[in-house]
Design an enzyme around this catalytic site. Structure first.
Site, PDB file in Angstrom:
ATOM      1  CB  ALA A  30     -10.101   4.390  -4.866  1.00 32.98           C
ATOM      2  CG  HIS A  35      -8.697  -3.542  -2.836  1.00 23.99           C
ATOM      3  ND1 HIS A  35      -8.766  -2.021  -2.975  1.00 23.99           N
ATOM      4  CD2 HIS A  35     -10.241  -3.364  -1.858  1.00 23.99           C
ATOM      5  CE1 HIS A  35      -9.207  -0.853  -2.267  1.00 23.99           C
ATOM      6  NE2 HIS A  35     -10.333  -1.574  -1.451  1.00 23.99           N
TER       7      HIS A  35
END
Ligand code: AMP
Length: 279
Positions: A30, A35
């Protein structure tokens, strides 16, 4: 970009890379901008001759609530497209069965830093984290790995595991990436209702507003008041701890951390702020 689902394929790949440095970015998928910034940091660190591998694995061992595990978002196709855009060299997205053999019976237990904060309210969580991270280090043969400071207790525990088990992996810590309204980016943010999402910046606001207060009990009360003024379902913890030992700190004579975990319905969000020592 290589996409691997079997640990043995990752091992074969990294053996074929000879002495190339490999940087791992472990995630549960996700993927959000937080990230992606970790991935960019990995690419920068490893340089043009190194390799970057991302792991995407929602590790059941680190979930203490079945609902949290079953409702965790898993947009694998989108994640792979983002990894491709970031030009990562390889993605490892194993199925649970290929990470944990039936009847697996070995885990890594950290016994000190994991006692408080998230460790106190999420039994077994950090054993699950340490176990999967050690497995990912072994499988990928990474020389370095990037972790977010957002999960500062996790980062401290991984660093302790590296020290105590003499693991030849360098940790790169990346600062918390936030939305423009201050909310720390998290895969769980997508599960907030619109009204909870609008309220959630108060988590970070509560910490930053309390940070200038020198007396610890007053500092905690000030943050608590701001948290409770909003739509938060409940505070899981709001604690002031020593930055190194993660033990509760009654004063601010050493670098410390003010940390919170809160629930909006069943969505649990964490955040923290680093505090300098006051003399
Ligand atoms: P997760 O997918 O939530 O397990 O996170 C994977 C890695 O990304 C961990 O090292 C997290 O600390 C890091 N991470 C998650 N959210 C953020 C964020 N908002 N800023 C920086 N790092 C993050």
């Amino acid at each position: 970009m290589h996409i691997f689902s079997q640990p043995s394929d990752v091992v074969a790949w990294r053996l074929s890379q000879q002495t190339c440095p490999i940087v791992l970015v472990p995630t549960m998928g996700a993927l959000h901008r937080g990230h992606l910034e970790l991935i960019r940091e990995a690419k920068k660190t490893v340089g043009p001759h190194g390799r970057v591998i991302i792991s995407i694995f929602v590790n059941p061992l680190q979930f203490d609530r079945a609902l949290d595990l079953s409702s965790y978002p898993k947009p694998l196709k989108d994640d792979l497209a983002l990894c491709e855009e970031e030009a990562v060299d390889a993605v490892f997205c194993p199925a649970e069965k290929s990470m944990y053999a039936d009847g697996h019976s070995i885990q890594i237990h950290e016994t000190l830093l994991s006692r408080g904060l998230c460790g106190a309210t999420r039994p077994g969580h950090f054993s699950g984290v340490c176990t999967v991270v050690l497995k990912l280090f072994m499988i990928t043969g990474c020389t370095a790995a990037v972790f977010g400071c957002k999960d500062f207790q996790q980062l401290a525990i991984i660093q302790r595991m590296i020290r105590d088990l003499n693991l030849p992996v360098k940790i790169i810590a990346y600062p918390t990436v936030r939305e423009t309204d201050g909310l720390a980016m998290s895969s769980r943010n997508t599960r907030l209702t619109p009204s909870h999402r609008a309220d959630a910046p108060r988590i970070y606001q509560s910490l930053t507003a309390a940070a200038p207060i020198h007396e610890v009990p007053q500092m905690i009360s000030a943050a608590e008041k701001i948290l409770l003024d909003g739509e938060i379902t409940r505070i899981d913890y709001l604690e002031h701890v020593d930055a190194e030992t993660l033990q509760p700190a009654l004063n601010r004579t050493r670098p410390s951390v003010l940390a919170a975990a809160v629930y909006y319905d069943d969505v649990r969000l964490i955040d923290h702020i680093d505090l300098p020592a006051i003399h």
